[in-house]
Scaffold this motif. Structure first.
Motif, PDB file in Angstrom:
ATOM      1  N   MET A 209       0.829  -1.169   0.000  1.00 32.59           N
ATOM      2  CA  MET A 209       0.000   0.000   0.000  1.00 32.59           C
ATOM      3  C   MET A 209       0.882   1.244   0.000  1.00 32.59           C
ATOM      4  O   MET A 209       1.940   1.258   0.619  1.00 32.59           O
ATOM      5  CB  MET A 209      -0.897   0.009   1.235  1.00 32.59           C
ATOM      6  N   ILE A 210       0.431   2.258  -0.702  1.00 32.98           N
ATOM      7  CA  ILE A 210       1.116   3.542  -0.675  1.00 32.98           C
ATOM      8  C   ILE A 210       0.110   4.630  -0.327  1.00 32.98           C
ATOM      9  O   ILE A 210      -0.998   4.669  -0.848  1.00 32.98           O
ATOM     10  CB  ILE A 210       1.846   3.858  -1.998  1.00 32.98           C
ATOM     11  N   GLU A 211       0.503   5.452   0.624  1.00 33.77           N
ATOM     12  CA  GLU A 211      -0.352   6.525   1.114  1.00 33.77           C
ATOM     13  C   GLU A 211       0.411   7.833   0.969  1.00 33.77           C
ATOM     14  O   GLU A 211       1.586   7.916   1.324  1.00 33.77           O
ATOM     15  CB  GLU A 211      -0.672   6.257   2.575  1.00 33.77           C
ATOM     16  N   VAL A 212      -0.262   8.856   0.427  1.00 35.00           N
ATOM     17  CA  VAL A 212       0.341  10.176   0.255  1.00 35.00           C
ATOM     18  C   VAL A 212      -0.613  11.210   0.827  1.00 35.00           C
ATOM     19  O   VAL A 212      -1.804  11.204   0.516  1.00 35.00           O
ATOM     20  CB  VAL A 212       0.601  10.485  -1.236  1.00 35.00           C
ATOM     21  N   ASN A 213      -0.092  12.077   1.669  1.00 32.96           N
ATOM     22  CA  ASN A 213      -0.859  13.197   2.208  1.00 32.96           C
ATOM     23  C   ASN A 213       0.029  14.431   2.124  1.00 32.96           C
ATOM     24  O   ASN A 213       1.141  14.428   2.657  1.00 32.96           O
ATOM     25  CB  ASN A 213      -1.253  12.959   3.670  1.00 32.96           C
ATOM     26  N   GLY A 214      -0.466  15.471   1.444  1.00 31.80           N
ATOM     27  CA  GLY A 214       0.381  16.641   1.290  1.00 31.80           C
ATOM     28  C   GLY A 214      -0.381  17.919   1.078  1.00 31.80           C
ATOM     29  O   GLY A 214      -1.595  17.918   0.856  1.00 31.80           O
ATOM     30  N   TRP A 215       0.357  19.006   1.153  1.00 35.62           N
ATOM     31  CA  TRP A 215      -0.198  20.331   0.925  1.00 35.62           C
ATOM     32  C   TRP A 215       0.899  21.235   0.385  1.00 35.62           C
ATOM     33  O   TRP A 215       2.093  20.981   0.586  1.00 35.62           O
ATOM     34  CB  TRP A 215      -0.770  20.926   2.217  1.00 35.62           C
ATOM     35  N   ALA A 216       0.476  22.277  -0.301  1.00 38.13           N
ATOM     36  CA  ALA A 216       1.412  23.300  -0.767  1.00 38.13           C
ATOM     37  C   ALA A 216       0.682  24.636  -0.826  1.00 38.13           C
ATOM     38  O   ALA A 216      -0.505  24.697  -1.142  1.00 38.13           O
ATOM     39  CB  ALA A 216       1.969  22.950  -2.140  1.00 38.13           C
TER      40      ALA A 216
ATOM     41  N   TYR B 271      -7.294  15.806  -5.257  1.00 36.04           N
ATOM     42  CA  TYR B 271      -6.533  17.043  -5.379  1.00 36.04           C
ATOM     43  C   TYR B 271      -7.508  18.199  -5.241  1.00 36.04           C
ATOM     44  O   TYR B 271      -8.595  18.164  -5.807  1.00 36.04           O
ATOM     45  CB  TYR B 271      -5.855  17.143  -6.746  1.00 36.04           C
ATOM     46  N   SER B 272      -7.100  19.222  -4.513  1.00 30.55           N
ATOM     47  CA  SER B 272      -7.957  20.394  -4.349  1.00 30.55           C
ATOM     48  C   SER B 272      -7.091  21.646  -4.343  1.00 30.55           C
ATOM     49  O   SER B 272      -6.122  21.728  -3.582  1.00 30.55           O
ATOM     50  CB  SER B 272      -8.743  20.296  -3.036  1.00 30.55           C
ATOM     51  N   LEU B 273      -7.424  22.599  -5.212  1.00 32.61           N
ATOM     52  CA  LEU B 273      -6.750  23.887  -5.237  1.00 32.61           C
ATOM     53  C   LEU B 273      -7.781  24.943  -4.897  1.00 32.61           C
ATOM     54  O   LEU B 273      -8.762  25.120  -5.621  1.00 32.61           O
ATOM     55  CB  LEU B 273      -6.139  24.157  -6.615  1.00 32.61           C
TER      56      LEU B 273
ATOM     57  N   ILE C  62      -3.384  17.336  -1.377  1.00 31.77           N
ATOM     58  CA  ILE C  62      -3.199  16.079  -2.114  1.00 31.77           C
ATOM     59  C   ILE C  62      -3.408  14.926  -1.149  1.00 31.77           C
ATOM     60  O   ILE C  62      -2.803  14.896  -0.074  1.00 31.77           O
ATOM     61  CB  ILE C  62      -1.774  15.981  -2.701  1.00 31.77           C
ATOM     62  N   MET C  63      -4.267  13.980  -1.547  1.00 33.89           N
ATOM     63  CA  MET C  63      -4.447  12.741  -0.784  1.00 33.89           C
ATOM     64  C   MET C  63      -4.512  11.581  -1.772  1.00 33.89           C
ATOM     65  O   MET C  63      -5.265  11.648  -2.744  1.00 33.89           O
ATOM     66  CB  MET C  63      -5.727  12.797   0.045  1.00 33.89           C
ATOM     67  N   VAL C  64      -3.717  10.556  -1.520  1.00 40.07           N
ATOM     68  CA  VAL C  64      -3.628   9.409  -2.423  1.00 40.07           C
ATOM     69  C   VAL C  64      -3.566   8.140  -1.589  1.00 40.07           C
ATOM     70  O   VAL C  64      -2.898   8.103  -0.562  1.00 40.07           O
ATOM     71  CB  VAL C  64      -2.368   9.514  -3.318  1.00 40.07           C
TER      72      VAL C  64
ATOM     73  N   TYR D  27       3.824  13.826   2.738  1.00 42.72           N
ATOM     74  CA  TYR D  27       4.200  12.619   3.474  1.00 42.72           C
ATOM     75  C   TYR D  27       3.852  11.404   2.628  1.00 42.72           C
ATOM     76  O   TYR D  27       2.733  11.296   2.127  1.00 42.72           O
ATOM     77  CB  TYR D  27       3.435  12.542   4.798  1.00 42.72           C
ATOM     78  N   VAL D  28       4.806  10.473   2.484  1.00 42.97           N
ATOM     79  CA  VAL D  28       4.601   9.272   1.678  1.00 42.97           C
ATOM     80  C   VAL D  28       4.959   8.055   2.516  1.00 42.97           C
ATOM     81  O   VAL D  28       6.052   7.986   3.082  1.00 42.97           O
ATOM     82  CB  VAL D  28       5.468   9.299   0.403  1.00 42.97           C
TER      83      VAL D  28
END
Length: 132
Positions: free
Chosen positions: A1-8, A45-47, A58-60, A90-91
């Motif tokens: 499993m791969i989980e990504v949580n991020g922001w910019a 994805y949300s801008l 970003i959430m994956v 974060y990955v």
């Protein structure tokens, strides 16, 4: 499993004297266009513009890493086109066994036009920090 949580936070420059609303608007349009191309399942994805500042979320969550390499490439691309942007992604990839990261989060830091991978000190290792 791969989980990504991020922001910019999307900014055209990291120097106040280089601020340029036309350039920022062009960057935002480029990002919006790219977001329309990122039509993947299990990704969000949300801008949004909040108080005049653009924020990207970003959430994956996927089963395998091979279908998520575009996420890190997207993060790097944002840094290239908008040098003032900054953020964290974060990955957690349980298939990253060769590098010994299957039980760790990796942090991708964006600032001043560059993205670098760092070790996480807050949530890693998963066992015992999050799971047992």
């Amino acid at each position: 499993m791969i989980e990504v949580n991020g922001w910019a936070v999307i900014r055209e420059s990291y120097k106040e004297e280089d601020d340029d609303n036309e350039l920022l608007n062009s960057i935002v349009k480029q990002i919006e266009s790219k977001l329309n191309e990122l039509d993947y399942r299990n990704e969000f994805y949300s801008l949004k513009c909040l108080n005049g500042t653009y924020h990207l979320s970003i959430m994956v969550n996927h089963n395998h890493r091979t279908v998520t390499e575009h996420v890190i490439d997207f993060f790097k691309w944002i840094a290239q086109i908008s040098k003032g942007s900054y953020g964290i992604m974060y990955v957690q990839d349980d298939e990253d066994i060769e590098r010994g990261n299957e039980d760790k989060f990796k942090v991708w830091s964006m600032k001043k036009g560059k993205v670098v991978e760092l070790n996480d000190i807050y949530l890693s290792p998963l066992n015992p920090e999050i799971e047992e």
